[in-house]
Scaffold this motif. Structure first.
Motif, PDB file in Angstrom:
ATOM      1  N   GLN A   1      17.092   1.834  -4.752  1.00 31.41           N
ATOM      2  CA  GLN A   1      16.782   1.239  -6.049  1.00 31.41           C
ATOM      3  C   GLN A   1      15.678   0.191  -5.933  1.00 31.41           C
ATOM      4  O   GLN A   1      14.810   0.090  -6.805  1.00 31.41           O
ATOM      5  CB  GLN A   1      18.031   0.593  -6.658  1.00 31.41           C
ATOM      6  N   PHE A   2      15.713  -0.588  -4.851  1.00 34.26           N
ATOM      7  CA  PHE A   2      14.728  -1.660  -4.666  1.00 34.26           C
ATOM      8  C   PHE A   2      13.853  -1.370  -3.448  1.00 34.26           C
ATOM      9  O   PHE A   2      14.350  -0.936  -2.414  1.00 34.26           O
ATOM     10  CB  PHE A   2      15.435  -3.007  -4.467  1.00 34.26           C
ATOM     11  N   VAL A   3      12.578  -1.594  -3.589  1.00 37.87           N
ATOM     12  CA  VAL A   3      11.665  -1.503  -2.451  1.00 37.87           C
ATOM     13  C   VAL A   3      10.941  -2.839  -2.308  1.00 37.87           C
ATOM     14  O   VAL A   3      10.732  -3.555  -3.294  1.00 37.87           O
ATOM     15  CB  VAL A   3      10.639  -0.355  -2.605  1.00 37.87           C
ATOM     16  N   LYS A   4      10.574  -3.160  -1.053  1.00 38.26           N
ATOM     17  CA  LYS A   4       9.917  -4.437  -0.774  1.00 38.26           C
ATOM     18  C   LYS A   4       8.583  -4.221  -0.079  1.00 38.26           C
ATOM     19  O   LYS A   4       8.441  -3.316   0.747  1.00 38.26           O
ATOM     20  CB  LYS A   4      10.812  -5.318   0.097  1.00 38.26           C
TER      21      LYS A   4
ATOM     22  N   TYR B   1       5.299 -13.736   1.508  1.00 39.37           N
ATOM     23  CA  TYR B   1       6.046 -13.357   0.311  1.00 39.37           C
ATOM     24  C   TYR B   1       6.654 -11.962   0.477  1.00 39.37           C
ATOM     25  O   TYR B   1       6.105 -11.107   1.178  1.00 39.37           O
ATOM     26  CB  TYR B   1       5.126 -13.298  -0.918  1.00 39.37           C
ATOM     27  N   ASP B   2       7.773 -11.740  -0.202  1.00 36.01           N
ATOM     28  CA  ASP B   2       8.319 -10.407  -0.411  1.00 36.01           C
ATOM     29  C   ASP B   2       8.105 -10.038  -1.875  1.00 36.01           C
ATOM     30  O   ASP B   2       8.451 -10.821  -2.772  1.00 36.01           O
ATOM     31  CB  ASP B   2       9.820 -10.357  -0.115  1.00 36.01           C
ATOM     32  N   LYS B   3       7.512  -8.870  -2.090  1.00 34.58           N
ATOM     33  CA  LYS B   3       7.376  -8.329  -3.444  1.00 34.58           C
ATOM     34  C   LYS B   3       8.472  -7.286  -3.603  1.00 34.58           C
ATOM     35  O   LYS B   3       8.502  -6.283  -2.888  1.00 34.58           O
ATOM     36  CB  LYS B   3       5.997  -7.693  -3.622  1.00 34.58           C
ATOM     37  N   THR B   4       9.409  -7.513  -4.520  1.00 36.65           N
ATOM     38  CA  THR B   4      10.554  -6.623  -4.703  1.00 36.65           C
ATOM     39  C   THR B   4      10.457  -5.928  -6.060  1.00 36.65           C
ATOM     40  O   THR B   4      10.302  -6.589  -7.095  1.00 36.65           O
ATOM     41  CB  THR B   4      11.877  -7.403  -4.625  1.00 36.65           C
ATOM     42  N   ILE B   5      10.555  -4.598  -6.037  1.00 32.26           N
ATOM     43  CA  ILE B   5      10.415  -3.791  -7.247  1.00 32.26           C
ATOM     44  C   ILE B   5      11.704  -3.020  -7.506  1.00 32.26           C
ATOM     45  O   ILE B   5      12.242  -2.380  -6.598  1.00 32.26           O
ATOM     46  CB  ILE B   5       9.252  -2.788  -7.120  1.00 32.26           C
TER      47      ILE B   5
ATOM     48  N   GLU C   1       0.517  -6.015   2.450  1.00 32.62           N
ATOM     49  CA  GLU C   1       0.534  -5.016   3.519  1.00 32.62           C
ATOM     50  C   GLU C   1       1.038  -3.671   2.987  1.00 32.62           C
ATOM     51  O   GLU C   1       1.963  -3.627   2.180  1.00 32.62           O
ATOM     52  CB  GLU C   1       1.458  -5.473   4.657  1.00 32.62           C
ATOM     53  N   ARG C   2       0.455  -2.598   3.474  1.00 35.18           N
ATOM     54  CA  ARG C   2       0.968  -1.263   3.151  1.00 35.18           C
ATOM     55  C   ARG C   2       2.204  -0.997   4.005  1.00 35.18           C
ATOM     56  O   ARG C   2       2.224  -1.315   5.189  1.00 35.18           O
ATOM     57  CB  ARG C   2      -0.100  -0.202   3.409  1.00 35.18           C
ATOM     58  N   PRO C   3       3.255  -0.415   3.421  1.00 38.42           N
ATOM     59  CA  PRO C   3       4.477  -0.144   4.191  1.00 38.42           C
ATOM     60  C   PRO C   3       4.247   0.922   5.249  1.00 38.42           C
ATOM     61  O   PRO C   3       3.352   1.767   5.111  1.00 38.42           O
ATOM     62  CB  PRO C   3       5.466   0.335   3.120  1.00 38.42           C
ATOM     63  N   ILE C   4       5.050   0.864   6.295  1.00 40.50           N
ATOM     64  CA  ILE C   4       4.936   1.851   7.369  1.00 40.50           C
ATOM     65  C   ILE C   4       5.285   3.243   6.836  1.00 40.50           C
ATOM     66  O   ILE C   4       4.609   4.225   7.132  1.00 40.50           O
ATOM     67  CB  ILE C   4       5.848   1.469   8.547  1.00 40.50           C
TER      68      ILE C   4
ATOM     69  N   ALA D   1       4.204   0.095  -7.328  1.00 37.27           N
ATOM     70  CA  ALA D   1       4.554   0.521  -5.976  1.00 37.27           C
ATOM     71  C   ALA D   1       3.348   1.069  -5.215  1.00 37.27           C
ATOM     72  O   ALA D   1       3.488   1.554  -4.100  1.00 37.27           O
ATOM     73  CB  ALA D   1       5.656   1.570  -6.033  1.00 37.27           C
ATOM     74  N   ASN D   2       2.181   1.000  -5.826  1.00 37.42           N
ATOM     75  CA  ASN D   2       0.971   1.483  -5.165  1.00 37.42           C
ATOM     76  C   ASN D   2      -0.189   0.529  -5.467  1.00 37.42           C
ATOM     77  O   ASN D   2      -1.295   0.940  -5.773  1.00 37.42           O
ATOM     78  CB  ASN D   2       0.634   2.900  -5.635  1.00 37.42           C
ATOM     79  N   GLN D   3       0.127  -0.764  -5.367  1.00 37.45           N
ATOM     80  CA  GLN D   3      -0.834  -1.801  -5.742  1.00 37.45           C
ATOM     81  C   GLN D   3      -1.068  -2.719  -4.539  1.00 37.45           C
ATOM     82  O   GLN D   3      -0.166  -3.452  -4.132  1.00 37.45           O
ATOM     83  CB  GLN D   3      -0.278  -2.595  -6.927  1.00 37.45           C
ATOM     84  N   TYR D   4      -2.242  -2.647  -3.966  1.00 36.35           N
ATOM     85  CA  TYR D   4      -2.553  -3.424  -2.765  1.00 36.35           C
ATOM     86  C   TYR D   4      -3.819  -4.238  -2.993  1.00 36.35           C
ATOM     87  O   TYR D   4      -4.851  -4.027  -2.358  1.00 36.35           O
ATOM     88  CB  TYR D   4      -2.710  -2.492  -1.563  1.00 36.35           C
ATOM     89  N   ASN D   5      -3.730  -5.178  -3.925  1.00 37.89           N
ATOM     90  CA  ASN D   5      -4.881  -6.007  -4.254  1.00 37.89           C
ATOM     91  C   ASN D   5      -5.169  -7.022  -3.144  1.00 37.89           C
ATOM     92  O   ASN D   5      -4.264  -7.466  -2.435  1.00 37.89           O
ATOM     93  CB  ASN D   5      -4.636  -6.777  -5.552  1.00 37.89           C
ATOM     94  N   THR D   6      -6.440  -7.394  -3.027  1.00 38.63           N
ATOM     95  CA  THR D   6      -6.837  -8.555  -2.240  1.00 38.63           C
ATOM     96  C   THR D   6      -7.407  -9.560  -3.231  1.00 38.63           C
ATOM     97  O   THR D   6      -8.393  -9.268  -3.918  1.00 38.63           O
ATOM     98  CB  THR D   6      -7.902  -8.189  -1.186  1.00 38.63           C
TER      99      THR D   6
END
Length: 254
Positions: free
Chosen positions: A66-69, A32-36, A86-89, A101-106
């Motif tokens: 404007q958009f981050v994935k 999946y891509d999560k787009t904000i 996944e956390r972005p590089i 933009a800072n949500q990394y749930n499992t």
């Protein structure tokens, strides 16, 4: 007579092909891509009477996308799903309070037991939230959309009594799951949009492959807590933050 035999062989062959294509999928991996929409969220949190904040927001718009994935992955079999992000590089630059933009749930869901286990990392603290699978009030609509090679049907729902959800699911994947803790439709959810929260999870690739039970295990670390206890804990912690605190509470418990 020979023509009749050939005709029946053709029917049988055709039936076999149809049966193969009609097979339901119960195991595999979905990316999946999560787009904000960062600008829309920041604008909603902006104090329009604060000149300094408005100037800072103008600079933010000039210097940031404007958009981050974010990339997410769901592995599943007929009874269980496990979703990770996944956390972005490169670090994402956030304007004001933007938990999305800072949500990394499992998120682990066991449909056979009706229990979900979610590791939520909230402002430096890990919570292991174990509770019954979230119930979403869904209404299936008539529209369809092609997503990651699958024809998906539209459904609308509500979570937390006020967050509107638009989802697209396929009944070719015979598992009632989806990204994060979105589930409860008669098939796999391949896209979820929260229009007022300006975020979308959309499948980009579906891989049909066996997933062993050993790969589908719940997260272990974090402070054990129920959904109700988490809400109470965060409400107490965020109560002094006003409207920003209410927004953070809503997003951190999605």
């Amino acid at each position: 007579m020979k023509a009749i035999i050939i005709f029946f062989i053709g029917l049988l062959t055709g039936s076999t092909v149809v049966a193969q294509h009609a097979k339901f999928i119960t195991t595999g991996t979905i990316e999946y891509d999560k787009t904000i929409n960062m600008f829309a969220i920041a604008r909603g949190l902006l104090n329009k009477n604060d000149v300094f904040s408005n100037q800072a927001f103008e600079q933010y718009q000039k210097n940031q996308p404007q958009f981050v994935k974010f990339k997410g992955k769901l592995i599943f079999n007929k009874d269980k799903t496990l979703f990770t992000t996944e956390r972005p590089i490169e670090n994402v630059v956030i304007f004001q309070a933007n938990p999305l933009a800072n949500q990394y749930n499992t998120t682990y869901v066991d449909f056979s037991s009706g229990i979900s286990t979610i590791l939520r990392s909230i402002q430096g603290q890990d919570f292991l939230v174990k509770d019954s699978i979230r119930k979403i009030k869904w209404r299936i609509m008539g529209d369809t959309r092609e997503i990651a090679g699958y024809t998906c049907r539209e459904a609308h729902g509500v979570v937390q009594d006020s967050i509107y959800v638009v989802a697209f699911y396929t009944d070719k994947i015979w598992v009632s799951g989806g990204p994060e803790s979105f589930s409860g439709l008669p098939g796999m959810i391949l896209q979820v949009t929260l229009p007022r929260e300006h975020v979308t999870w959309a499948a980009t690739k579906v891989t049909i492959e066996p997933v062993p039970d050993a790969a589908l295990t719940p997260p272990q670390k974090g402070k054990p807590i129920s959904n109700k206890q988490l809400v109470e804990t965060l409400r107490a912690a965020f109560s002094a933050r006003g409207s920003t605190g209410k927004y953070q509470l809503k997003i951190f418990t999605l």
